[in-house]
Design an enzyme around this catalytic site. Structure first.
Site, PDB file in Angstrom:
ATOM      1  N   CYS A 153       0.509  -1.053   0.033  1.00  0.00           N
ATOM      2  CA  CYS A 153       0.422  -0.314  -0.392  1.00  0.00           C
ATOM      3  C   CYS A 153       0.713   1.121  -0.063  1.00  0.00           C
ATOM      4  CB  CYS A 153      -1.001  -0.195   1.015  1.00  0.00           C
ATOM      5  SG  CYS A 153      -2.058  -1.227   1.193  1.00  0.00           S
ATOM      6  N   HIS A 202      -3.358   6.922   3.113  1.00  0.00           N
ATOM      7  CA  HIS A 202      -3.878   5.511   3.048  1.00  0.00           C
ATOM      8  C   HIS A 202      -5.248   4.672   3.010  1.00  0.00           C
ATOM      9  CE1 HIS A 202      -3.830   1.346   1.823  1.00  0.00           C
ATOM     10  NE2 HIS A 202      -3.463   1.084   3.461  1.00  0.00           N
ATOM     11  N   ASN A 210     -10.125  -0.745   0.891  1.00  0.00           N
ATOM     12  CA  ASN A 210      -8.634  -0.578   0.616  1.00  0.00           C
ATOM     13  C   ASN A 210      -8.236  -1.131  -0.934  1.00  0.00           C
ATOM     14  OD1 ASN A 210      -5.441  -0.991   0.874  1.00  0.00           O
ATOM     15  ND2 ASN A 210      -5.529  -2.337   2.375  1.00  0.00           N
TER      16      ASN A 210
HETATM   17  N1  ACO Z   1     -17.716  -9.504  10.142  1.00  0.00           N
HETATM   18  C1  ACO Z   1     -17.686  -9.806  11.058  1.00  0.00           C
HETATM   19  N2  ACO Z   1     -17.094  -9.601  12.558  1.00  0.00           N
HETATM   20  C2  ACO Z   1     -15.679  -9.568  11.801  1.00  0.00           C
HETATM   21  C3  ACO Z   1     -15.636 -10.392  10.231  1.00  0.00           C
HETATM   22  C4  ACO Z   1     -16.469  -9.447   9.712  1.00  0.00           C
HETATM   23  N3  ACO Z   1     -16.572  -9.373   8.566  1.00  0.00           N
HETATM   24  N4  ACO Z   1     -13.858 -10.057  10.155  1.00  0.00           N
HETATM   25  C5  ACO Z   1     -14.104 -10.124  12.139  1.00  0.00           C
HETATM   26  N5  ACO Z   1     -14.294 -10.360  12.129  1.00  0.00           N
HETATM   27  C6  ACO Z   1     -14.959 -10.639  14.038  1.00  0.00           C
HETATM   28  C7  ACO Z   1     -13.635 -11.166  14.423  1.00  0.00           C
HETATM   29  O1  ACO Z   1     -13.312 -13.264  14.288  1.00  0.00           O
HETATM   30  C8  ACO Z   1     -13.807 -10.556  15.812  1.00  0.00           C
HETATM   31  O2  ACO Z   1     -13.990 -11.799  16.686  1.00  0.00           O
HETATM   32  P1  ACO Z   1     -14.086 -13.042  17.569  1.00  0.00           P
HETATM   33  O3  ACO Z   1     -13.683 -11.445  19.237  1.00  0.00           O
HETATM   34  O4  ACO Z   1     -14.863 -13.688  17.704  1.00  0.00           O
HETATM   35  O5  ACO Z   1     -12.321 -13.364  17.002  1.00  0.00           O
HETATM   36  C9  ACO Z   1     -13.983 -10.096  16.509  1.00  0.00           C
HETATM   37  O6  ACO Z   1     -14.624  -9.337  14.586  1.00  0.00           O
HETATM   38  C10 ACO Z   1     -12.746  -8.209  16.118  1.00  0.00           C
HETATM   39  O7  ACO Z   1     -11.901  -8.902  15.622  1.00  0.00           O
HETATM   40  P2  ACO Z   1     -10.951  -8.155  15.496  1.00  0.00           P
HETATM   41  O8  ACO Z   1      -9.976  -7.851  15.001  1.00  0.00           O
HETATM   42  O9  ACO Z   1     -10.436  -7.597  16.972  1.00  0.00           O
HETATM   43  O10 ACO Z   1     -11.498  -6.354  15.225  1.00  0.00           O
HETATM   44  P3  ACO Z   1     -10.987  -4.614  14.453  1.00  0.00           P
HETATM   45  O11 ACO Z   1     -11.821  -3.828  15.464  1.00  0.00           O
HETATM   46  O12 ACO Z   1      -9.293  -4.646  14.742  1.00  0.00           O
HETATM   47  O13 ACO Z   1     -10.966  -4.772  13.122  1.00  0.00           O
HETATM   48  C11 ACO Z   1      -9.723  -4.852  10.826  1.00  0.00           C
HETATM   49  C12 ACO Z   1     -10.575  -5.460  12.357  1.00  0.00           C
HETATM   50  C13 ACO Z   1     -10.235  -4.198  10.940  1.00  0.00           C
HETATM   51  C14 ACO Z   1      -9.092  -5.534  10.633  1.00  0.00           C
HETATM   52  C15 ACO Z   1      -8.490  -4.443  12.098  1.00  0.00           C
HETATM   53  O14 ACO Z   1      -8.250  -5.022  12.471  1.00  0.00           O
HETATM   54  C16 ACO Z   1      -7.925  -3.220  10.478  1.00  0.00           C
HETATM   55  O15 ACO Z   1      -7.975  -2.634   9.634  1.00  0.00           O
HETATM   56  N6  ACO Z   1      -6.352  -3.567  10.841  1.00  0.00           N
HETATM   57  C17 ACO Z   1      -5.408  -2.808   9.735  1.00  0.00           C
HETATM   58  C18 ACO Z   1      -5.658  -3.885   8.102  1.00  0.00           C
HETATM   59  C19 ACO Z   1      -4.776  -2.988   8.014  1.00  0.00           C
HETATM   60  O16 ACO Z   1      -5.266  -1.325   7.654  1.00  0.00           O
HETATM   61  N7  ACO Z   1      -4.781  -3.474   6.545  1.00  0.00           N
HETATM   62  C20 ACO Z   1      -3.853  -2.608   5.300  1.00  0.00           C
HETATM   63  C21 ACO Z   1      -2.737  -3.175   4.800  1.00  0.00           C
HETATM   64  S1  ACO Z   1      -2.939  -4.494   3.612  1.00  0.00           S
HETATM   65  C22 ACO Z   1      -1.872  -3.968   2.832  1.00  0.00           C
HETATM   66  O17 ACO Z   1      -0.975  -3.530   2.516  1.00  0.00           O
HETATM   67  C23 ACO Z   1      -1.992  -5.258   1.384  1.00  0.00           C
END
Ligand code: ACO
Length: 329
Positions: free
Chosen positions: A116, A256, A286
């Protein structure tokens, strides 16, 4: 070869594929819901490449528009850099495929891999080559078709990604305009937090790697989130310092587009009001290397910047990497 001259953006274009996947569509594919996706990420829909479209096809559309706004023909191009982690093929590079499609016969062409952060890395690379007089212009493109490496049975990742391309033409600009600073960085020790494991020389593709789904993106979302919030802050401060500017000088902030909460935390740290920030993660999700140029070009098309405005671009991604730039429009 030894002259240092101001380099800036002299043309821009963008492209997203027609097909849209909404959160309602995602609900039919995995156990998720609109409320979760919107509140945790800010994403409402994403564009997905058609089966016959590869990354170079997305890049081509953005490039044609960028050349048009620059008032240039492809034959005038001297350098093409495509930032991507979803190249059409390992080789030839997507930049070479694009060079041929465009008919940019004079241009050197190569791909750059910084996930990214790739677009900012690409602009920094081209800026250096242009400043010294090695080349007079460059087409820099961020293009990715993440849908091709996304596991649509994994709710942790599949709701987050979309496809697209953004392109800029760089060239000499009048003194006082153009790029003021770059801040690029890498934290390779965090590489395993965000990866595509199979298909390279370490783990060539095999029936087993396909079975184990190692040809898809793996991401530790929580850890990447923490990294993102940290480096969005530090890179922004560092790139402003290098430019001799303060946060009060920012007219437009182009982050980003991975997650609205990451963008909001950066805005809070900078004390920036919402109208100074470009946000389109709701429409495109993204799009990796395409994310920053899609946001920048959309803002330009909407007339959100005027000559002399100070723009700050900042992103983070796989590698792990980050990249930021300050430029005067
Ligand atoms: N729908 C419903 N529930 C979900 C989903 C979904 N799509 N995805 C995950 N959950 C659940 C999980 O299983 C978890 O359940 P659990 O507590 O029973 O295990 C719960 O939701 C909470 O998960 P978290 O990972 O704590 O959620 P968080 O608030 O951290 O959000 C997210 C997750 C959106 C992925 C976040 O961590 C994030 O944005 N991270 C950064 C990602 C990013 O920016 N990547 C960029 C680089 S990409 C590249 O370079 C190609």
């Amino acid at each position: 070869m030894n002259t240092i001259r101001p380099i800036g953006i002299i043309g821009y274009g963008k492209y997203v594929p027609e097909r849209i996947l909404t959160n309602a569509d995602m609900e039919k594919m995995v156990e998720t819901n609109d409320e979760w996706i919107v509140s945790r990420t800010g994403i409402r829909e994403r564009h997905i490449a058609a089966p016959e479209q590869a990354t170079s096809d997305l890049a081509y559309e953005a490039a044609v528009q960028a050349l048009k706004t620059a008032g240039m023909s492809a034959e005038d191009l001297e350098l093409i850099i495509v930032a991507t982690i979803t190249p059409d093929t390992f080789f030839p590079s997507t930049a070479c495929i694009l060079q041929d499609k465009l008919g940019a016969k004079k241009a050197a062409a190569f791909d750059l891999s910084a996930a990214c952060s790739g677009f900012v890395y690409g602009m920094a690379t081209a800026n250096g080559m242009l400043q010294t007089g090695m080349y007079n212009n460059a087409l820099v493109i961020g293009a990715d078709a993440l849908s091709r490496i996304t596991d649509y049975t994994d709710r942790n990742t599949c709701v987050l990604f979309g496809d697209g391309a953004g392109a800029v033409v760089l060239g000499e600009v009048s003194p006082g305009r153009g790029f003021l600073s770059f801040d690029l960085g890498a934290e390779g020790s965090g590489g395993s937090l965000l990866k595509l494991e199979a298909g390279g020389s370490r783990l060539p593709a095999s029936e087993e790697t396909i079975q184990d789904k190692k040809h898809y993106i793996y991401m530790n979302g929580r850890e990447v989130f923490k990294f993102a919030v940290r480096v969005m802050g530090t890179a922004t401060e560092e790139v402003l310092r290098k430019a001799g500017k303060g946060k009060e000088d920012i007219d437009l902030f182009v982050p980003h587009q991975a997650n609205i909460r990451i963008i909001q935390s950066a805005m809070q740290r900078l004390d920036l009001p919402e109208e100074k920030c470009v946000i389109n993660v709701d429409k495109y999700a993204n799009t990796s290397a395409a994310s920053i140029p899609l946001a920048l070009v959309e803002a330009a098309e909407e007339g959100r910047m005027k000559e002399g405005d100070t723009i700050l671009l900042v992103g983070f991604g796989g590698g792990l990497t980050w990249g930021a730039s300050v430029l005067v429009w």
